[in-house]
Design a protein around this motif. Sequence first.
Motif, PDB file in Angstrom:
ATOM      1  N   ILE A 141       0.260  -1.064   0.234  1.00  0.00           N
ATOM      2  CA  ILE A 141       0.430  -0.151   0.078  1.00  0.00           C
ATOM      3  C   ILE A 141       1.196   0.745   0.422  1.00  0.00           C
ATOM      4  N   ASN A 142       0.179   2.215  -0.593  1.00  0.00           N
ATOM      5  CA  ASN A 142       1.363   3.568  -0.243  1.00  0.00           C
ATOM      6  C   ASN A 142       1.327   3.907   1.480  1.00  0.00           C
ATOM      7  N   ALA A 143       2.928   4.711   1.760  1.00  0.00           N
ATOM      8  CA  ALA A 143       3.593   4.475   2.542  1.00  0.00           C
ATOM      9  C   ALA A 143       2.887   5.831   2.967  1.00  0.00           C
ATOM     10  N   GLU A 144       2.702   6.639   2.379  1.00  0.00           N
ATOM     11  CA  GLU A 144       2.031   7.680   3.242  1.00  0.00           C
ATOM     12  C   GLU A 144       0.703   7.411   3.672  1.00  0.00           C
ATOM     13  N   LEU A 145       0.027   6.972   3.259  1.00  0.00           N
ATOM     14  CA  LEU A 145      -1.182   6.493   4.078  1.00  0.00           C
ATOM     15  C   LEU A 145      -1.019   5.614   5.239  1.00  0.00           C
ATOM     16  N   PHE A 146      -0.416   4.903   5.046  1.00  0.00           N
ATOM     17  CA  PHE A 146      -0.149   4.084   6.527  1.00  0.00           C
ATOM     18  C   PHE A 146       0.692   5.166   7.496  1.00  0.00           C
ATOM     19  N   THR A 147       1.937   5.875   6.889  1.00  0.00           N
ATOM     20  CA  THR A 147       2.781   6.571   8.524  1.00  0.00           C
ATOM     21  C   THR A 147       0.937   7.607   8.503  1.00  0.00           C
ATOM     22  N   LEU A 148       0.397   8.011   8.413  1.00  0.00           N
ATOM     23  CA  LEU A 148      -0.622   8.998   8.928  1.00  0.00           C
ATOM     24  C   LEU A 148      -2.037   8.231   9.210  1.00  0.00           C
ATOM     25  N   THR A 149      -1.904   6.629   8.752  1.00  0.00           N
ATOM     26  CA  THR A 149      -3.726   6.256   9.736  1.00  0.00           C
ATOM     27  C   THR A 149      -2.185   5.572  11.243  1.00  0.00           C
ATOM     28  N   TYR A 150      -1.775   5.575  10.547  1.00  0.00           N
ATOM     29  CA  TYR A 150      -1.152   4.732  12.474  1.00  0.00           C
ATOM     30  C   TYR A 150      -1.168   6.655  13.149  1.00  0.00           C
ATOM     31  N   GLY A 151       0.305   7.450  12.422  1.00  0.00           N
ATOM     32  CA  GLY A 151      -0.216   9.249  13.833  1.00  0.00           C
ATOM     33  C   GLY A 151      -1.775   9.101  13.784  1.00  0.00           C
ATOM     34  N   SER A 152      -2.768   8.761  13.324  1.00  0.00           N
ATOM     35  CA  SER A 152      -4.318   9.413  13.566  1.00  0.00           C
ATOM     36  C   SER A 152      -4.530   8.504  15.030  1.00  0.00           C
ATOM     37  N   ILE A 153      -3.900   7.432  15.003  1.00  0.00           N
ATOM     38  CA  ILE A 153      -3.940   6.751  16.083  1.00  0.00           C
ATOM     39  C   ILE A 153      -4.002   7.413  16.932  1.00  0.00           C
TER      40      ILE A 153
END
Lengths: 137, 190
Positions: free
Chosen positions: B21-33
């Motif tokens: 998957i897209n790395a930014e999406l992953f980083t943003l998702t974890y960050g928002s968690i």
Amino acid sequence: MIFSLYIINKAGGLIYQKNFSEGLKKLTANEYLVLAGTFHSVHAITSKISPVRNVTSSGLEVLEADTFKLYCYQTLTGTKFLIIADSNHPNIDLVLRRTYDVYSDFVMKNPFYTPEMPIRSELFDMNLAKLIKQVGG
Amino acid sequence: MSTKQYKTLGEDVWKNRVEKINAELFTLTYGSIVAQLVKDYEDYQEVNKQLEKMGYNIGVRLIEDFLARASLGRCADFRETAEVISKIGFKIFLNITPSVTNWTSNNQEFSLVFDENPLAEFVELPEDNSANEDLWYSNILCGVLRGSLEMVQMQVEANFISDVLRGDDQTEMRVKLIRTIEEEIPTGED
């Protein structure tokens, strides 16, 4: 021709059972549970009574009869996958592994599924049916 | 299996058998968690605990995917487990290979040193409160290790001891084998 699939959790409880062919006798839900529990116990016993010394036996893997063959794959997490197929079906090992793939995708990755509980997932049923059809069930 | 074979297997599975998957999406998702947890709990120790719990839940499910994809047998000892975790596990799921160091003399404890951390890609901890001293940003990884190893009958404790986000030199996680859960080992695998 693949007749049926059983999935047994690490405690010996049946969490999934499906018949893929028409000609099989219908058992009651309780009978399936007893069958799974019995197999789990037999599997445990067979790993201890191996006649080969100094080697740890892996427990029952194939059971061959005149009219069918039963294959068992036990994962490192203790879950057992049983497939009953007719005697001349090639490559059941591969089918078992691919079933494990489908299980790890549609069962384990569903966040609302509690591990070790009975599997009630339409996606799992669908993909399993697709897999069985593909391998010539 | 030698270290080189593990590396090759890890590379092979990463290249061919996993969806990406897209790395930014992953980083943003974890960050928002993490950000949401901080807002909800307001106590960094509690946030660490929740992250570890979430990781545990991920780990118990992730192990099946790992076993299905990597088709490995049982590791002979804890040293082998460490190699598999770093060269194949982390490779498959995060495309990183932390190095395994600092073994204790009884081979029950080791460190994973991360030279890159995709979870914390663009992150800077807030200066105005105790985040720098109390929050372990990537604590979910500790839970993932604990959960997945428990499913293969190893009880471990995993915790971060340093984190570049906190200003330390390196990000290091300590993993300790508490015990092998003998009574749950599937029959035939002793």
